[in-house]
Design an enzyme around this catalytic site. Structure first.
Site, PDB file in Angstrom:
ATOM      1  N   SER A 117       0.258  -1.266   0.700  1.00 17.70           N
ATOM      2  CA  SER A 117       0.202   0.232  -0.084  1.00 17.70           C
ATOM      3  C   SER A 117       1.075   1.786   0.070  1.00 17.70           C
ATOM      4  O   SER A 117       2.057   1.068   0.168  1.00 17.70           O
ATOM      5  CB  SER A 117      -0.643   0.061   1.331  1.00 17.70           C
ATOM      6  OG  SER A 117      -1.323   1.218   1.898  1.00 17.70           O
ATOM      7  N   TYR A 141      -1.519   0.447  10.101  1.00 20.53           N
ATOM      8  CA  TYR A 141      -2.345  -0.458   8.332  1.00 20.53           C
ATOM      9  C   TYR A 141      -0.871  -0.424   8.207  1.00 20.53           C
ATOM     10  O   TYR A 141      -0.228  -1.945   8.058  1.00 20.53           O
ATOM     11  CB  TYR A 141      -3.208   0.348   8.682  1.00 20.53           C
ATOM     12  CG  TYR A 141      -3.322  -0.227   6.796  1.00 20.53           C
ATOM     13  CD1 TYR A 141      -3.295  -1.690   6.465  1.00 20.53           C
ATOM     14  CD2 TYR A 141      -3.311   0.219   5.356  1.00 20.53           C
ATOM     15  CE1 TYR A 141      -3.538  -2.108   4.874  1.00 20.53           C
ATOM     16  CE2 TYR A 141      -2.853   0.128   4.226  1.00 20.53           C
ATOM     17  CZ  TYR A 141      -3.457  -1.169   4.524  1.00 20.53           C
ATOM     18  OH  TYR A 141      -3.634  -1.515   3.325  1.00 20.53           O
ATOM     19  N   LYS A 145       1.859  -4.051   6.901  1.00 19.83           N
ATOM     20  CA  LYS A 145       2.526  -3.861   5.497  1.00 19.83           C
ATOM     21  C   LYS A 145       3.625  -3.560   5.255  1.00 19.83           C
ATOM     22  O   LYS A 145       3.811  -4.367   4.634  1.00 19.83           O
ATOM     23  CB  LYS A 145       1.474  -2.644   4.674  1.00 19.83           C
ATOM     24  CG  LYS A 145      -0.043  -2.846   4.522  1.00 19.83           C
ATOM     25  CD  LYS A 145      -0.220  -3.796   3.286  1.00 19.83           C
ATOM     26  CE  LYS A 145      -1.288  -4.463   3.690  1.00 19.83           C
ATOM     27  NZ  LYS A 145      -1.622  -5.832   2.844  1.00 19.83           N
TER      28      LYS A 145
END
Ligand code: UDP
Length: 325
Positions: A117, A141, A145
């Site tokens: 991402s 988040y 990743k």
């Protein structure tokens, strides 16, 4: 190739499955269906309902289907939720992902395409974003990743695997044939929320912040069509033929669109207004994020077919309208 698509019943995963089939590969889906939908998997494609870290399920999938490569798209991906539940995000996106990769590597699978991402960049020093910019995620988040990318990097460095990590910008749109689209519950993403508001199926949209240093004061993002993302996964498979491949690539159109522009585009697609109100900024939202995807072009020969926000929003609109809810 026989490709294990972990998370293949999800939004992006189910498009990857379709593009694999179209390119003549044989996808096998492994998904726990906690967020994905069994009906998103095309008929005839094997669907193994299992936890991504279920060692026995992974080993028997590799054996039975003679798996050559794996796509990993089975992550939790709600930024706000990651702030509230960072431990759960780390457990799922880092610990379980590493356990899954351990099992797959031990079973002889050495080629991985990883769903990463643009959240790994945090607030970039400049836009458009290139892959060599600092990796400084600003939420759990994005950190998970990045950690998962690192796990692959270590395996590649040790000669155990080759991988391509695809750093998506804002995945959007629906399948051109209307077969599948974005169906999250709860939904947090701009385009489905705006469409839902226009259709009267969701409450009016709240625009998060109007005082950003952007041309119209609202945040700018790079909306990239989900079929283009899926094409990049399939292209990455070919690239993995080269041993030692360790690549991180941005996937975006390179075109920024503000929240107001997206609303206007939904209104044009639907021919009706998007009821909306203006609210405060959402915590952790950078003002502008858009990709320089020239490395993906050079490495994979990839460039997005959908470069126009109208076409991307239009495909999403048609899919949402075609559904009964
Ligand atoms: N956004 C908004 N209202 C919403 C949801 C999103 O104004 O109800 C804005 C958000 O602040 C961001 C853009 O729309 O600037 C895209 O947000 P989304 O959650 O779709 O993706 P993100 O960029 O967070 O991955």
């Amino acid at each position: 190739m026989n490709v294990l698509v972990v998370g293949g019943a999800g939004y992006i995963g189910s498009h990857c499955v379709r593009r694999l089939l179209a390119a003549g590969h044989r996808p096998v889906v492994l998904d726990d269906l906690s967020l994905g939908h069994a009906e998103s998997v095309p008929a005839g494609t094997p669907l193994i309902r299992a936890d991504m870290a279920d060692a026995e399920a992974l080993r028997s999938a590799v054996r039975e289907h003679r798996i050559d490569a794996a796509f990993h798209l089975a992550a939790l991906a709600d930024v706000g939720e990651s702030v509230r539940e960072p431990e759960r995000y780390r457990l799922h996106n880092v610990v379980k992902a590493a356990a899954m990769l351990d099992v797959l590597e031990a079973a002889g699978v050495r080629r991985f395409v990883f769903s990463s991402s643009c959240a790994v960049y945090g607030v970039p020093p400049r836009v458009p974003i290139t892959e060599d910019m600092p990796l400084m995620p600003v939420n759990p988040y994005g950190r998970t990743k990045l950690e998962a990318e690192r796990r692959l990097e270590i395996a590649a460095g040790a000669g155990r695997a080759s991988y391509v990590a695809l750093r998506y910008f804002n995945a959007a749109g629906a399948a051109s044939d209307g077969s599948t689209g974005e169906d999250h519950e709860p939904e947090t993403h701009l385009i489905p929320l705006a469409i839902g508001a226009a259709l009267g199926r969701r409450p009016p949209l709240t625009v998060f912040g109007t005082d950003y240093p952007t041309p119209d004061g609202t945040c700018q993002r790079d909306y990239v069509h989900v079929e283009d993302l899926a094409d990049a996964h399939v292209a990455a498979l070919t690239r993995l033929d080269r041993p030692g491949t360790a690549l991180a690539l941005n996937l975006g159109t390179g075109r920024p669109h503000s929240v107001r522009e997206v609303i206007a585009s939904v209104e044009r697609a639907g021919g009706r207004p998007v009821p909306h109100a203006f609210g405060p900024r959402r915590e952790g939202d950078p003002p502008a994020l858009y990709a320089d995807a020239s490395r993906a072009r050079a490495e994979l020969g990839w460039s997005p077919r959908f470069t126009d926000i109208e076409a991307i929003v239009g495909s999403a609109w048609r899919w949402h309208v075609s559904r009964s809810r």
